[in-house]
Design an enzyme around this catalytic site. Structure first.
Site, PDB file in Angstrom:
ATOM      1  NE  ARG A   1     -26.085  51.367  31.849  1.00  0.00           N
ATOM      2  CZ  ARG A   1     -26.176  51.020  33.138  1.00  0.00           C
ATOM      3  NH1 ARG A   1     -27.259  50.435  33.620  1.00  0.00           N
ATOM      4  NH2 ARG A   1     -25.194  51.295  33.970  1.00  0.00           N
TER       5      ARG A   1
ATOM      6  CG  HIS B   1     -22.833  46.927  36.335  1.00  0.00           C
ATOM      7  ND1 HIS B   1     -23.876  47.533  35.662  1.00  0.00           N
ATOM      8  CD2 HIS B   1     -23.361  46.502  37.509  1.00  0.00           C
ATOM      9  CE1 HIS B   1     -24.982  47.458  36.400  1.00  0.00           C
ATOM     10  NE2 HIS B   1     -24.695  46.839  37.529  1.00  0.00           N
TER      11      HIS B   1
ATOM     12  CD  GLU C   1     -26.879  51.536  40.684  1.00  0.00           C
ATOM     13  OE1 GLU C   1     -26.576  50.797  41.643  1.00  0.00           O
ATOM     14  OE2 GLU C   1     -27.998  51.551  40.185  1.00  0.00           O
TER      15      GLU C   1
ATOM     16  CG  ASN D   1     -28.784  53.090  37.140  1.00  0.00           C
ATOM     17  OD1 ASN D   1     -28.914  53.443  35.967  1.00  0.00           O
ATOM     18  ND2 ASN D   1     -27.827  52.256  37.528  1.00  0.00           N
TER      19      ASN D   1
ATOM     20  CE1 TYR E   1     -34.084  48.908  39.577  1.00  0.00           C
ATOM     21  CE2 TYR E   1     -32.171  50.297  39.966  1.00  0.00           C
ATOM     22  CZ  TYR E   1     -32.788  49.258  39.286  1.00  0.00           C
ATOM     23  OH  TYR E   1     -32.109  48.589  38.301  1.00  0.00           O
TER      24      TYR E   1
ATOM     25  CD  GLU F   1     -29.103  49.506  36.603  1.00  0.00           C
ATOM     26  OE1 GLU F   1     -29.638  49.240  37.706  1.00  0.00           O
ATOM     27  OE2 GLU F   1     -27.916  49.297  36.358  1.00  0.00           O
TER      28      GLU F   1
HETATM   29  C1  FCB Z   1     -28.773  48.359  40.617  1.00  0.00           C
HETATM   30  C2  FCB Z   1     -27.640  47.645  39.899  1.00  0.00           C
HETATM   31  C3  FCB Z   1     -28.087  46.489  39.035  1.00  0.00           C
HETATM   32  C4  FCB Z   1     -29.191  45.703  39.701  1.00  0.00           C
HETATM   33  C5  FCB Z   1     -30.300  46.613  40.136  1.00  0.00           C
HETATM   34  C6  FCB Z   1     -31.476  45.898  40.749  1.00  0.00           C
HETATM   35  O1  FCB Z   1     -28.278  48.943  41.765  1.00  0.00           O
HETATM   36  O2  FCB Z   1     -26.934  48.559  39.083  1.00  0.00           O
HETATM   37  O3  FCB Z   1     -26.958  45.703  38.749  1.00  0.00           O
HETATM   38  O4  FCB Z   1     -28.686  44.963  40.727  1.00  0.00           O
HETATM   39  O5  FCB Z   1     -29.817  47.548  41.054  1.00  0.00           O
END
Ligand code: FCB
Length: 463
Positions: free
Chosen positions: A73, A117, A162, A290, A292, A365
């Protein structure tokens, strides 16, 4: 073992890796401008060279092939392809992505293209940026052209990466480009990013290619710190701004009423025009997620400082809910200060599968920053990142077992790179990059991931 056909990927974005910012007719982006301003990026870093992927893409694709990735990607840089954001297209910019895609295909790696992006052409910001409705239309034109040029060889397309970040970090807290702190403008930006997504989907669909088209959101489960009314209200508000404002618009065709009410003091919402939500919610072939971390929030006045603190001086991205505090939930954190919680991934996937129309899901992500160092023997051991990815992949597996239509996983990131306002200080890569020499070294997490891909599951352990 993961199902046959599960997508094993890794992700990057143009601005974070390419460098060569004035090569071959590229125009300027809002990030070029932002990096040139004092105090915006930790250490005064910039992406002028980044990790020189523009010149080294062949070697980088070879690395992907060595890892066994089945998909990659990446994003295209709008100012490289259309320097002013409107008008003439730059054939040399398009050619770079054609070469990249051909290189990927020659190794059997499936290219997954993200159209936006965050690197908006500067002339579009000068004309108002995302708070201006015209930017959505410019984006749809851009999407149509890129799709016409590349859909013969790229099958998987996503629109805006995002939108929450572009809108609220770009226009409310100002910690991302263009660095504005205008809550009402940020709200308009959020709607116009959603609209840009919808108009781009329409424009690509009109071309009748065999494309798989999706949107991309960054989602977080949000829990109240206590059962108090104030904390529960805080959780409702943050969930609304972070998750529902985008998921409901894209998948249900409506903005959440409670969020609009929370924001009523900022705007009469006249910018949401008839038909917009129908455009925004056109059916998708896939949703890119995405993930985290998770948030624990408090509504008590004087609540704890944000756990996801900004690297530089900035305002709050949480428009209309600036009072909310972000509390540490007591889990281990990465070097970003983000709590590690793979159960949050399950929670959010379960919720999306249950509450929204069924659509194939991909983790586009997921990953973690740690302070990696290259050892004397030249190797990079990153047991914490390895454990992070392993735990999240196990959760993906459990999600699939429980019937959630999850079909692939992209690690963020393939390589260490320019981490926006944090500069080069935060390393997310599976591959270590020496920023002086540009040498690439596979970290132990990369070797482990390659092993998992080879086995089609998590049986082989390099630990
Ligand atoms: C996300 C972004 C990516 C990177 C990660 C850590 O928010 O999409 O570009 O910065 O975080």
């Amino acid at each position: 073992m993961f199902p046959t056909g599960f997508v094993w990927g890794a992700a990057t974005s143009a601005y974070q890796i390419e460098g060569s910012l004035s090569a071959d007719g590229r125009g300027r982006s809002i990030w070029d401008t932002f990096c040139g301003q004092d105090g915006r990026i930790v250490g005064g870093d910039n992406a002028d060279t980044a990790i020189d992927h523009y010149n080294r893409y062949r070697d980088d694709v070879k690395l992907m092939a060595d890892l066994g990735l089945t998909a990659y990607r990446f994003s295209v840089s709008w100012p490289r392809i259309q320097p002013d954001g409107s008008g003439a297209y730059n054939a040399q910019g398009l050619d770079f992505y054609k070469r990249l895609v051909d290189e990927l295909l020659s190794y059997g790696i499936d290219p997954w293209l993200t159209l936006y992006h965050w690197d908006l052409p500067q002339p579009l910001e000068d004309a108002g940026g995302w708070p201006s409705r015209d930017t959505s239309k410019r984006f749809a034109d851009f999407a149509a052209t890129v799709h016409a040029e590349l859909s013969d060889r790229v099958r998987h397309w996503s629109t805006v990466n995002e939108p929450w970040c572009s809108a609220f970090l770009g226009y409310a807290s100002g910690e991302h480009a263009p660095g504005r702190r205008e809550p009402a403008a940020a709200l308009r930006a959020a709607h116009h990013l959603n609209l840009a997504h919808g108009l781009a989907v329409q424009a690509m669909r009109a071309q009748n290619a065999d494309s798989q088209i999706g949107g991309c959101v960054n989602v977080y489960p949000v829990t109240p710190a206590t059962g108090s009314e104030a904390d529960q209200d805080a959780a409702r508000r943050i969930d609304g701004l972070q998750n529902r404002f985008f998921l409901d618009a894209l998948l249900k065709g409506a903005y959440p009423e409670d969020v609009l009410a929370d924001l009523g003091h900022l705007s009469d919402m006249e910018f949401i025009q008839d038909g917009d939500l129908a455009t925004i919610s056109a059916p998708l072939d896939m949703l890119l997620i995405n993930y985290y971390s998770r948030f624990t929030v408090s509504g008590a006045p004087g609540g704890a400082a944000s756990a996801a603190a900004a690297p530089t001086d900035s305002g709050s991205p949480w428009i209309g809910s600036e009072h909310v505090g972000f509390v540490n939930g007591g889990r281990p954190v990465t070097s970003m200060g983000w709590e590690v919680d793979d159960s949050g991934l399950y929670e959010i996937l379960r919720r999306i599968a249950d509450e929204y129309p069924r659509v194939p899901l991909y983790i586009s992500e997921n990953g973690a920053a740690y302070d990696d160092e290259i050892g004397e023997d030249g190797s990079v051991h990153d047991p914490e990142r390895l454990a992070y990815i392993e735990a999240h992949l196990r959760t993906c597996h459990a999600a699939i077992e429980s019937g959630i239509p999850l079909q692939g996983y992209f690690a963020w990131s393939l390589m260490d790179n320019f981490e926006w306002a944090w500069g080069y200080g935060k390393r997310f890569g599976l591959v270590y990059v020496d920023y002086e020499t540009q040498a690439r070294t596979l970290k132990s997490s990369a070797l482990w991931y390659a092993d998992a891909i080879r086995h089609g599951g998590l049986l082989g352990r390099a630990q």
